[in-house]
Design a protein around this motif. Structure first.
Motif, PDB file in Angstrom:
ATOM      1  N   SER A  59       0.830  -1.211   0.000  1.00 43.76           N
ATOM      2  CA  SER A  59       0.000   0.000   0.000  1.00 43.76           C
ATOM      3  C   SER A  59       0.862   1.257   0.000  1.00 43.76           C
ATOM      4  CB  SER A  59      -0.965   0.003   1.179  1.00 43.76           C
ATOM      5  OG  SER A  59      -0.260   0.225   2.362  1.00 43.76           O
ATOM      6  N   SER A  99       1.451   1.737  -3.608  1.00 39.88           N
ATOM      7  CA  SER A  99       0.256   2.114  -4.370  1.00 39.88           C
ATOM      8  C   SER A  99      -0.186   3.539  -4.041  1.00 39.88           C
ATOM      9  CB  SER A  99      -0.875   1.111  -4.156  1.00 39.88           C
ATOM     10  OG  SER A  99      -1.140   0.925  -2.809  1.00 39.88           O
ATOM     11  N   THR A 100       0.145   4.015  -2.831  1.00 42.96           N
ATOM     12  CA  THR A 100      -0.126   5.422  -2.500  1.00 42.96           C
ATOM     13  C   THR A 100       0.667   6.340  -3.430  1.00 42.96           C
ATOM     14  OG1 THR A 100      -0.468   4.842  -0.188  1.00 42.96           O
ATOM     15  CG2 THR A 100       0.012   7.147  -0.647  1.00 42.96           C
ATOM     16  N   LEU A 101       1.931   5.947  -3.665  1.00 44.79           N
ATOM     17  CA  LEU A 101       2.786   6.758  -4.538  1.00 44.79           C
ATOM     18  C   LEU A 101       2.326   6.661  -5.985  1.00 44.79           C
ATOM     19  CD1 LEU A 101       6.207   5.774  -2.944  1.00 44.79           C
ATOM     20  CD2 LEU A 101       4.918   7.875  -2.611  1.00 44.79           C
ATOM     21  N   ARG A 128      -0.696   6.109  -7.019  1.00 39.93           N
ATOM     22  CA  ARG A 128      -1.938   6.891  -7.123  1.00 39.93           C
ATOM     23  C   ARG A 128      -1.621   8.382  -7.222  1.00 39.93           C
ATOM     24  NH1 ARG A 128      -6.686   5.644  -8.750  1.00 39.93           N
ATOM     25  NH2 ARG A 128      -6.670   3.759  -7.476  1.00 39.93           N
ATOM     26  N   ARG A 129      -0.642   8.833  -6.443  1.00 36.32           N
ATOM     27  CA  ARG A 129      -0.264  10.250  -6.485  1.00 36.32           C
ATOM     28  C   ARG A 129       0.275  10.609  -7.876  1.00 36.32           C
ATOM     29  NH1 ARG A 129      -1.419  15.165  -4.296  1.00 36.32           N
ATOM     30  NH2 ARG A 129       0.114  16.575  -5.128  1.00 36.32           N
ATOM     31  N   PHE A 147      -2.423  11.100 -10.259  1.00 36.10           N
ATOM     32  CA  PHE A 147      -3.065  12.394 -10.037  1.00 36.10           C
ATOM     33  C   PHE A 147      -2.238  13.526 -10.650  1.00 36.10           C
ATOM     34  CE2 PHE A 147      -3.542  16.180  -7.282  1.00 36.10           C
ATOM     35  CZ  PHE A 147      -4.900  16.441  -7.452  1.00 36.10           C
ATOM     36  N   PRO A 188       5.154   9.520   3.116  1.00 36.99           N
ATOM     37  CA  PRO A 188       4.474   9.172   4.373  1.00 36.99           C
ATOM     38  C   PRO A 188       5.025   7.847   4.912  1.00 36.99           C
ATOM     39  CG  PRO A 188       3.051   8.754   2.468  1.00 36.99           C
ATOM     40  CD  PRO A 188       4.335   9.251   1.928  1.00 36.99           C
ATOM     41  N   LEU A 201      10.508  13.175  -2.868  1.00 37.15           N
ATOM     42  CA  LEU A 201      10.240  11.816  -2.399  1.00 37.15           C
ATOM     43  C   LEU A 201      11.565  11.046  -2.415  1.00 37.15           C
ATOM     44  CD1 LEU A 201       7.154  11.246  -4.697  1.00 37.15           C
ATOM     45  CD2 LEU A 201       7.055  11.676  -2.252  1.00 37.15           C
TER      46      LEU A 201
END
Lengths: 397, 137
Positions: free
Chosen positions: A150, A153-155, A157-158, A161, A256, A269
């Protein structure tokens, strides 16, 4: 400082416990094949090795204390040489290479073995295992429940975006990787796949699917490094280590990583990887424009798109178009992971930094067969590990 | 009879008088923290001065992911497992904070305005264990 070269490399093909490749082999047995292969490749006898820098495994061998280098020395014959066991999560192999490089460069030893091997437990990598409210990993799992992927996948998804990256484009990275793997006898997966195959694989953590994330693997890699002066006894064409670096993350990092961090002042990042790679460029005087190809840590396809931009190999937001134009393939302008990468090998965590050194060496010698980067002169390698660890190395011929 | 609501980890957050995270702030450099650190982590901070402070309120969703499979222990969840979204939120209080989303994965949008809430996480021994979560506004 002495100039340092890679004299020989070896690898045990990557596989999964119980398969035809690694079966039930121990990490010691995997390392044995890699080390013997590297010694043979170098034309060096075991008794000529003056010291060992080994990646420390949390998962296998090493007497449960990460003493993996000691296992290797016992196995090859206890000659009484110094052993350095290095721990840095998934960056441990790169860390071991850096310690070996620094020791030889500093003139402490003339000839060293660098080795990493791993037999991984099944399934997703477990967290710390500590049930204490002061342990950040415990808190992440108890209060939120974040499966390892996850984080990636957060990265991903960003990125979708920010740059409009599509799930098909992440899939295209896997297709490119597996196309390379067909020509790599050490890869665990050696079959081509299509975008449809990737898109038909299940989500592990939406938006990332099974074929876009590297599984865990068993495998080992080894490298014999020595001073350029000493190398003259063995070869007229060694691969030169232009530099090797280790770095950790900086306070302004935007990832994060824990439960909460201060909102960063910059969008940086993976500052640990950026610090390692940029320092490598500075120390070697080699710039992004001089790099013939890159082996980077693609735990997920996302990294093949994000990292080249973060290190200045290309412009921000440009990776997708380069990928689709075939420029990240071995024959392109910016080849990424001609080995097939982690997506084709799976991750034998602490072996990976040394695995990259082996691929760089084969490429720079022109021995990479169907995955050869034409006229490869300079190779860049990078690892990233838990705790904000990263390493980079630049090899040249 | 209403079930007893208990925080899944004691001392980190509370819901009386509104959802609150019990964090800290360095009064020298203004850096917010959750949970409370032993010292300020900012290398440019002249002198660490950590004071307790409660965080709550709203933020903007930076990104999110979905747990399509159950996470490993020590996570505890109600069975059968239902996929959920996890948000990373830039809070008005200055924290980039992670938490589960109350909203269904298919409804979650990057850039959405969210508020911090305390909601049930799992049920055990006739108790409802809670955690902080985000709810899209």
């Amino acid at each position: 400082m002495q100039e340092v070269v890679v004299l020989g490399v070896g690898m045990h093909r990557f596989g999964k416990t119980g398969d035809d490749i690694v079966g039930t082999k121990s990490v010691k047995a995997l390392c044995h094949e890699a080390v013997v292969g590297a010694l043979k490749d170098a034309g060096v006898a075991w008794k000529q090795i003056e010291a060992v820098a080994a990646a420390s495994s949390r998962f296998s061998g090493g007497k449960g204390w990460g003493l993996n280098g000691n296992d290797v020395v016992e196995d090859l014959g206890s000659t009484g040489i110094p052993v350095y066991n290095m721990s840095a999560g998934c960056a441990a192999g790169g860390n071991a290479f850096n310690v070996g490089y620094s020791m030889v460069a500093g003139g402490v030893y003339d000839m060293m073995l660098v080795v990493g091997g791993e037999v991984m437990p099944k399934g997703m990598i477990q967290t710390s295992g500590v049930e204490e409210a002061t342990d950040p990993e415990f808190l992440r799992q108890r209060c939120i429940g974040m499966p390892g992927p996850s984080f990636w996948s957060t990265l991903a998804r960003r990125r979708m975006f920010e740059y409009g990256t599509t799930e098909e484009q992440f899939s295209q990275v896997a297709v490119k990787a597996r196309k390379c793997s067909v020509h790599n006898p050490n890869a665990r997966f050696q079959k081509e796949i299509t975008v449809e195959d990737v898109m038909a694989s299940p989500y592990v953590s939406n938006p990332l699917r099974l074929f876009q994330i590297c599984p865990v693997s068993n495998g080992a890699a080894a490298a014999i490094i020595c001073s350029a002066e000493k190398a003259k006894q063995f070869t007229s064409k060694p691969v030169t280590v232009a530099t090797s670096t280790v770095a950790t993350m900086t306070f302004d990092d935007a990832l994060p990583r824990a439960l909460a961090d201060p909102i960063p002042s910059t969008p940086s990042l993976h500052t640990e990887a950026q610090n390692a790679v940029k320092t490598a460029f500075e120390k070697s005087g080699i710039g992004p424009q001089d790099v013939s190809f890159t082996e980077l840590q693609d735990n997920t396809c996302y990294y093949e798109l994000a990292f080249p931009e973060e290190w200045g190999l290309c412009e921000a937001g440009q990776s997708e178009s380069l990928l689709l134009a075939g420029e990240t393939a071995p024959t392109g302008r910016m080849p990424i992971n001609p080995s097939g990468g982690f997506v084709s090998f799976g991750e034998a965590t602490t072996a990976m930094g040394v695995f990259q050194i082996a691929e760089l060496t084969w490429q720079l010698r022109g021995q990479a067969g169907g995955r050869q980067v034409p006229d490869a002169k300079v190779g860049l390698a990078q690892t990233l590990g838990l705790g904000g660890n990263a390493t980079a190395a630049i090899l040249k011929r | 009879m209403s079930e007893e609501r208990v925080p899944c980890v004691e001392g980190l957050f509370s819901e009386e008088g509104g959802a609150k995270l019990h964090g800290a702030k360095c009064t020298s450099c203004g850096t917010p923290y959750f949970p409370k650190p032993t010292a300020c982590h900012n290398p440019d901070c002249e002198e660490s001065n950590i004071e307790d402070i409660d965080f709550g309120g709203n933020g903007v969703l930076w990104s999110y992911s979905v747990a399509d499979f159950p996470p490993p222990p020590p996570h505890i969840f109600d069975k059968p497992f239902a996929p959920y979204a996890m948000g990373v939120v830039d809070m008005e209080c200055g924290l980039r904070l992670i938490g589960q989303m109350v909203d269904k994965p298919e409804d979650v949008k990057v850039g959405a305005k969210v508020e911090l809430v305390i909601e049930p996480l799992y049920h055990e021994d006739d108790k409802t264990f809670t955690s902080w979560k985000f709810k899209q506004l």
